[in-house]
Design an enzyme around this catalytic site. Structure first.
Site, PDB file in Angstrom:
ATOM      1  N   THR A   1       0.835  -1.197   0.000  1.00 18.63           N
ATOM      2  CA  THR A   1       0.000   0.000   0.000  1.00 18.63           C
ATOM      3  C   THR A   1       0.872   1.250   0.000  1.00 18.63           C
ATOM      4  O   THR A   1       0.665   2.169  -0.794  1.00 18.63           O
ATOM      5  CB  THR A   1      -0.945  -0.010   1.218  1.00 18.63           C
ATOM      6  OG1 THR A   1      -1.872  -1.082   1.059  1.00 18.63           O
ATOM      7  CG2 THR A   1      -1.709   1.291   1.329  1.00 18.63           C
TER       8      THR A   1
ATOM      9  N   GLN B   1       0.567  -9.715  -5.848  1.00 16.01           N
ATOM     10  CA  GLN B   1       0.153 -11.119  -5.954  1.00 16.01           C
ATOM     11  C   GLN B   1       1.022 -11.906  -6.932  1.00 16.01           C
ATOM     12  O   GLN B   1       0.883 -13.120  -7.052  1.00 16.01           O
ATOM     13  CB  GLN B   1      -1.318 -11.214  -6.404  1.00 16.01           C
ATOM     14  CG  GLN B   1      -2.309 -10.542  -5.471  1.00 16.01           C
ATOM     15  CD  GLN B   1      -2.543 -11.315  -4.171  1.00 16.01           C
ATOM     16  OE1 GLN B   1      -2.119 -12.472  -4.029  1.00 16.01           O
ATOM     17  NE2 GLN B   1      -3.189 -10.687  -3.201  1.00 16.01           N
TER      18      GLN B   1
ATOM     19  N   SER C   1       5.153  -6.964  -1.640  1.00 17.48           N
ATOM     20  CA  SER C   1       4.835  -7.041  -0.215  1.00 17.48           C
ATOM     21  C   SER C   1       5.429  -8.297   0.405  1.00 17.48           C
ATOM     22  O   SER C   1       5.473  -9.349  -0.245  1.00 17.48           O
ATOM     23  CB  SER C   1       3.310  -7.046  -0.069  1.00 17.48           C
ATOM     24  OG  SER C   1       2.973  -7.346   1.261  1.00 17.48           O
TER      25      SER C   1
ATOM     26  N   HIS D   1       4.336 -10.037   3.257  1.00 17.75           N
ATOM     27  CA  HIS D   1       3.481 -11.052   3.883  1.00 17.75           C
ATOM     28  C   HIS D   1       2.686 -11.885   2.886  1.00 17.75           C
ATOM     29  O   HIS D   1       2.015 -12.838   3.280  1.00 17.75           O
ATOM     30  CB  HIS D   1       2.552 -10.408   4.917  1.00 17.75           C
ATOM     31  CG  HIS D   1       1.411  -9.649   4.343  1.00 17.75           C
ATOM     32  ND1 HIS D   1       0.143 -10.144   4.329  1.00 17.75           N
ATOM     33  CD2 HIS D   1       1.363  -8.443   3.755  1.00 17.75           C
ATOM     34  CE1 HIS D   1      -0.653  -9.241   3.765  1.00 17.75           C
ATOM     35  NE2 HIS D   1       0.063  -8.207   3.406  1.00 17.75           N
TER      36      HIS D   1
ATOM     37  N   CYS E   1     -21.985  -9.651   2.214  1.00 19.46           N
ATOM     38  CA  CYS E   1     -22.663  -9.772   3.489  1.00 19.46           C
ATOM     39  C   CYS E   1     -21.739  -9.463   4.654  1.00 19.46           C
ATOM     40  O   CYS E   1     -22.176  -9.095   5.720  1.00 19.46           O
ATOM     41  CB  CYS E   1     -23.266 -11.161   3.646  1.00 19.46           C
ATOM     42  SG  CYS E   1     -24.995 -11.073   4.077  1.00 19.46           S
TER      43      CYS E   1
END
Lengths: 412, 142
Positions: free
Chosen positions: A76, A189, A209, A211, A336
């Site tokens: 980010t 990714q 990234s 992690h 949801c």
């Protein structure tokens, strides 16, 4: 060997830290705890050496030189630095004016790209938001058509985090760079899973990234090209001038050492791991999407990451499904879980209907998953879909031959 | 977000799942009222069917089907339990807040309980229309 429950199939969200990574990090907390900025004693030198080694490990994984790596707190931050930093550096007009330059991106990028670009839009830059095809891909042709005289930056993710589709990044980079604009890719990714060479792949800026690749959280990096051409950025975090002034702040030495080790391991194991995971993913897809009626694998059939699949199971709501497979940790495009009731914007961008978007599961495999776990998941998910379809009024309508899309629903 | 034990219980062992026949059969049966609320694109569809005694107006049986999350399934399952053996007038008084309380639903899941209340109202309304009973206009809208 009996499998241990619950099974972790959410490796696109985060990965378990590899024990070899943790082992490399531990001395940085208690013994080699120095600040690499301390130039005058052994503690500082040791820390600096550890960071240098890690910088080389990260650079090696992506075919860069160590001086081109800027450590950050993660993807980010790397995306924010790349996008805002490049736009401000290459702006055609000063702050406060409009028409400051043109930026190309896509509507199904990660929020860590979308939101910085939206900020720039408010600050006087023009943005083209590309829409992917039904296969989820952004192609070189789409970018080529969007290019303008005043295009300064193109930011397209390499592989999508929800559906794993692979964009034509090298071909896009070629067009963008030939026109003198800057090519950024959010490769969160992609890197560590797929072979990467920033020069052959025509990339100026690349975010990664820790992690997501079996390293620790809270650390990542931005690759910033130094030659042909030299890319410059306006720093977004100011202070002590670390990382060649691009990212001030005391270096996260344990995190950086962990990231370095994670990159080295990925480099070594990538080829065999890719093959292994692709086999497992295909097994999952064949057993689930291939044998249960009204299911679909979302995104391009071939141009996808080996370890990630996103499947919609018609007539079954995603969160309800996750509750039924409570021994499998995965994620859903269902809304949801969010307050908005909106299903995944990525699936919507592909034109997947809202109902099927609510019915999706994302399963992402990783280094520590086994074939036994995949077999367990197949049986478990199949049973759950059957159980929930018996509960589903939509499935009854389907069996009675009623077209659900033609019913006038009382929306709430 | 963790589910309450009662939600999990209703989800694992839903009560009164089913219907009183095919769509056409149910439509033709004057003693059955059907309520279908929600929409697939919102991620929730609830279908409630009530079988009413024509003499006493007591709901003798209730069945549900639900496309939705665990809380939606639990809300509709609970609703069928509560309205059984109530008259249609008594059942109409059930409020979503009672479901929220019983199932300990978090704020983000309150709409599930609203749907359950709406499905009861819709089923009663359908029964009344079928049997020529005057229907008051719904006071509750959202």
């Amino acid at each position: 060997m009996p499998i241990k429950l619950p099974i972790y199939f959410d490796n696109a969200a985060t990965t378990r830290c590899d024990p070899r990574v943790v082992e490399a990090m531990l001395p940085c907390f208690t013994e080699r705890f120095g600040n690499p900025g301390s130039r005058n004693h052994r503690f500082g030198w040791e820390a600096e050496e550890a960071v240098d080694i890690a910088r080389g490990q990260v650079a090696d994984l992506i075919g860069a030189s160590p001086k081109e790596i800027v450590f950050t707190s993660g993807s980010t931050e790397a995306n924010n630095l790349a996008i805002k930093g490049a736009a401000e550096m290459y702006a055609k007009k000063p702050e406060g004016e409009t028409g400051r330059g043109h930026i190309i991106t896509a509507i199904h990028e990660h929020k860590a790209v979308i939101d910085p670009v939206k900020r720039l839009e408010k600050r006087g830059f023009d943005v083209t938001w590309l829409t992917p095809g039904a296969d989820g891909l952004i192609t070189a042709e789409m970018v080529s058509r969007a290019m303008r005289e005043d295009t300064i930056l193109c930011t397209i993710m390499w592989a999508n985090n929800e559906i794993g589709t692979i964009n034509e990044v090298p071909q896009i980079g070629k067009i963008v760079r030939a026109a003198g604009a800057v090519m950024h890719t959010d490769a969160t990714q992609w890197v560590g899973k797929m072979p990467t060479n920033v020069t052959d792949d025509e990339i100026d800026l690349l975010s990664l990234s820790g992690h997501k690749i079996y390293g620790p959280k809270g650390v990542g990096a931005l690759y910033v090209r130094r030659r042909k051409p030299r890319i410059r950025l306006v720093a977004q975090t100011e202070g002590g001038g670390q990382e060649r002034g691009y990212r001030s702040g005391t270096l996260n030495v344990p995190g950086i050492v962990g990231l370095g080790m994670a990159c080295e391991l990925c480099g070594k194991e990538m080829d065999s791991e890719r093959e292994r995971l692709l086999k497992l993913r295909k097994k999952l897809e064949t057993a689930l999407a291939g044998s249960i009626e009204v299911t679909q694998v979302n995104g391009h059939a071939e141009k996808r990451l080996p370890h990630l699949t996103n499947i919609s199971f018609g007539f079954v709501e995603g969160e309800g499904l996750m509750m039924a497979v409570k021994n499998i940790a995965c994620s859903s495009g269902s809304a949801c879980t969010s307050a908005s009731l909106e299903p995944s914007y990525v699936l919507k961008a592909l034109g997947v209907g809202d109902e099927l978007a609510h019915s999706s599961l994302r399963l992402s495999l990783g280094r520590f998953n086994t074939e036994e776990e995949v077999d367990y998941a197949i049986d478990n998910i199949r049973e759950a879909v059957e159980k929930l379809r018996l509960l589903s009024p939509l499935y009854d309508m389907h069996k009675e031959g009623i077209d659900i899309s033609r019913i006038e629903w009382s929306t709430h | 977000m963790a589910y309450s034990e009662k939600v999990i219980d209703h989800y694992d062992n839903p009560r009164n799942v089913g219907n009183f026949g095919t769509t056409a059969e149910v439509k033709a049966d004057k003693n059955v009222g059907v309520g279908v609320v929600g929409a697939p694109e919102c991620g929730d569809v609830m279908q409630l069917q009530i079988k009413v005694n024509p003499e006493t107006r007591v709901i003798e049986d209730a069945k549900f089907k639900c496309f939705g999350c665990g809380s939606a399934i639990a809300s509709s399952s609970l609703a069928t339990e509560w309205i059984k053996n109530q008259t249609i007038d008594e059942a109409a008084k059930l409020r979503n807040t009672q479901i929220v309380e019983e199932l300990a639903l978090p704020p983000v899941k309150i709409h599930c309980s609203v749907l359950a209340e709406d499905s009861i109202k819709a089923a009663i309304r359908d029964y009344k229309v079928k049997n020529g009973i005057a229907v008051e206009e719904a006071a509750h809208s959202h």
